[in-house]
Design a protein around this motif. Sequence first.
Motif, short mmCIF file in Angstrom:
data_model
loop_
_atom_site.label_atom_id
_atom_site.label_comp_id
_atom_site.label_asym_id
_atom_site.label_seq_id
_atom_site.Cartn_x
_atom_site.Cartn_y
_atom_site.Cartn_z
N VAL A 107 -83.14 54.05 -33.44
CA VAL A 107 -83.14 54.57 -34.78
C VAL A 107 -83.73 55.76 -34.82
N PRO A 108 -83.68 56.65 -35.95
CA PRO A 108 -84.44 57.92 -36.22
C PRO A 108 -86.10 57.44 -35.83
N ASP A 113 -91.62 50.97 -39.34
CA ASP A 113 -91.83 49.59 -39.50
C ASP A 113 -90.44 48.90 -39.05
N THR A 114 -90.35 48.52 -38.01
CA THR A 114 -88.91 48.06 -37.20
C THR A 114 -89.06 46.50 -37.47
N LYS A 115 -89.34 45.93 -38.41
CA LYS A 115 -89.36 44.46 -38.43
C LYS A 115 -87.93 44.35 -38.93
N ARG A 146 -85.22 56.84 -31.23
CA ARG A 146 -86.29 56.20 -30.56
C ARG A 146 -85.66 54.73 -30.45
N ALA A 147 -85.85 53.92 -29.33
CA ALA A 147 -85.57 52.54 -29.10
C ALA A 147 -86.90 51.99 -30.16
#
Length: 151
Positions: A107-108, A113-115, A146-147
């Motif tokens: 994702v960029p 907050d990758t919940k 980034r992962a």
Amino acid sequence: MSYVSEIFQPNAIAYDLFQLLTDRGELLGNGVSRHVYPYGLDSRMVIKFEQEENFQNTAEWNVWNHVKYMDIAKWFAPVEFISPCGRILIQRRTQPFKTDTQLPKSVPAFFTDTKVDNWGMLKGKAVCHDYGYHRLLEMGMTKRMRAPAWF
């Protein structure tokens, strides 16, 4: 006492209007300062009520209006409307991921907050629908990916 009954008692007209706008008050989710409901006047939308002044609705409105004509707009659930004071926001509704394979591998970098609950599917693509907190100011509208550490 629930959030809904707290803010609307004893005003029956406000309560009826709330029920109409939220498709009978079916809560989809809530966070630190917002409650999210299906938008009763258009099933393709959600309505977000911000009860505290954290300005997440305003942040999402501002972000969307800055990115909507850029390539990175594909990562965001579009925002359609914000009330004058920013407490009410209407946004495109996403669908929950059916499998983990739908989660993006990258994702960029400005999404912090990758919940999983903050993301969903829209028109067959994974998008963020909760971007009231982000790192766009620090990172800029970078195309760097980034992962994510999904949680």
